[in-house]
Every structure is written in structure tokens, then in C-alpha cells.
Design a protein around this motif. Structure first.
Motif, PDB file in Angstrom:
ATOM      1  N   PRO A 123      -1.442   2.694  -3.126  1.00 41.06           N
ATOM      2  CA  PRO A 123      -2.422   2.992  -2.076  1.00 41.06           C
ATOM      3  C   PRO A 123      -3.828   2.491  -2.359  1.00 41.06           C
ATOM      4  CG  PRO A 123      -1.339   5.010  -2.868  1.00 41.06           C
ATOM      5  CD  PRO A 123      -0.820   3.874  -3.673  1.00 41.06           C
ATOM      6  N   SER A 175      -6.801  -2.938  -1.975  1.00 43.11           N
ATOM      7  CA  SER A 175      -7.784  -3.278  -0.957  1.00 43.11           C
ATOM      8  C   SER A 175      -7.377  -4.573  -0.264  1.00 43.11           C
ATOM      9  CB  SER A 175      -9.156  -3.457  -1.619  1.00 43.11           C
ATOM     10  OG  SER A 175     -10.066  -4.031  -0.711  1.00 43.11           O
ATOM     11  N   ARG A 187       0.814  -1.231   0.000  1.00 39.75           N
ATOM     12  CA  ARG A 187       0.000   0.000   0.000  1.00 39.75           C
ATOM     13  C   ARG A 187       0.841   1.272   0.000  1.00 39.75           C
ATOM     14  NH1 ARG A 187      -5.122  -0.810   3.976  1.00 39.75           N
ATOM     15  NH2 ARG A 187      -6.556  -1.593   2.401  1.00 39.75           N
TER      16      ARG A 187
END
Length: 91
Positions: free
Chosen positions: A42, A45, A38
């Protein structure tokens, strides 16, 4: 072909790219992989992570599939994963 996206490995960016990290079986490894990936992707999920235990159950693999934007992004992710003590191997 766009020169910025040219790659000797034949990748054309952006593309869907699975990143796999393996380590000793623990509940912490998926979270560690998620946090590292991430930082560079980013939009990842937690729902998209997949895990698989080794036959004997001592090891686990965690796969995170991202939309890779560049070779530099992938290199940064793999570099950080390889440097982490919990990650024994990457693919």
C-alpha cells in the motif's frame, strides 16, 4: 540469518525490489499495475512507477519498485499480475 527471511534466491527481506509488467501499449496498463501492486504494498506511490515503450511502440513495460517484506508478498503480486488480461509478461 533469520530463518523467516531465508530464501533460496538469496533475497534478504525487507529489500528494494523492482516488479515489471509488460502489455500492449495503453494508458490503462500503468494504472492497472499500480492498483494490483498497491493491494500488496500500500505504500507504493504512483510517482515511483516508470514506463518504457517498445521500439515499435506496440508494447509498454511498467516498473514498480517496492520495499518487499517477504517472498509470499512477491508471489502474491506476481500471481495477480499474471492473472490479469492486460499483462502479457512479468519480470
Amino acid at each position: 540469518m533469520d530463518q523467516l527471511n531465508a530464501s533460496p534466491e538469496g533475497l534478504t527481506f525487507p529489500c528494494s525490489f523492482p516488479i515489471k509488467a509488460m502489455g500492449r501499449n495503453s494508458d490503462a496498463l500503468p494504472q492497472t499495475v499500480l492498483e494490483i501492486v498497491r493491494r500488496h504494498a500500500p505504500e507504493l506511490s504512483a510517482d515511483t512507477l516508470t514506463t518504457a515503450e517498445s521500439r515499435g511502440g506496440r508494447f509498454i513495460s511498467v516498473t514498480a519498485t517496492i520495499t518487499a517484506s517477504s517472498r509470499a508478498q512477491l508471489d502474491a503480486i506476481y500471481g495477480e499480475l499474471k492473472a490479469h488480461d492486460s499483462v502479457l509478461a512479468t519480470l
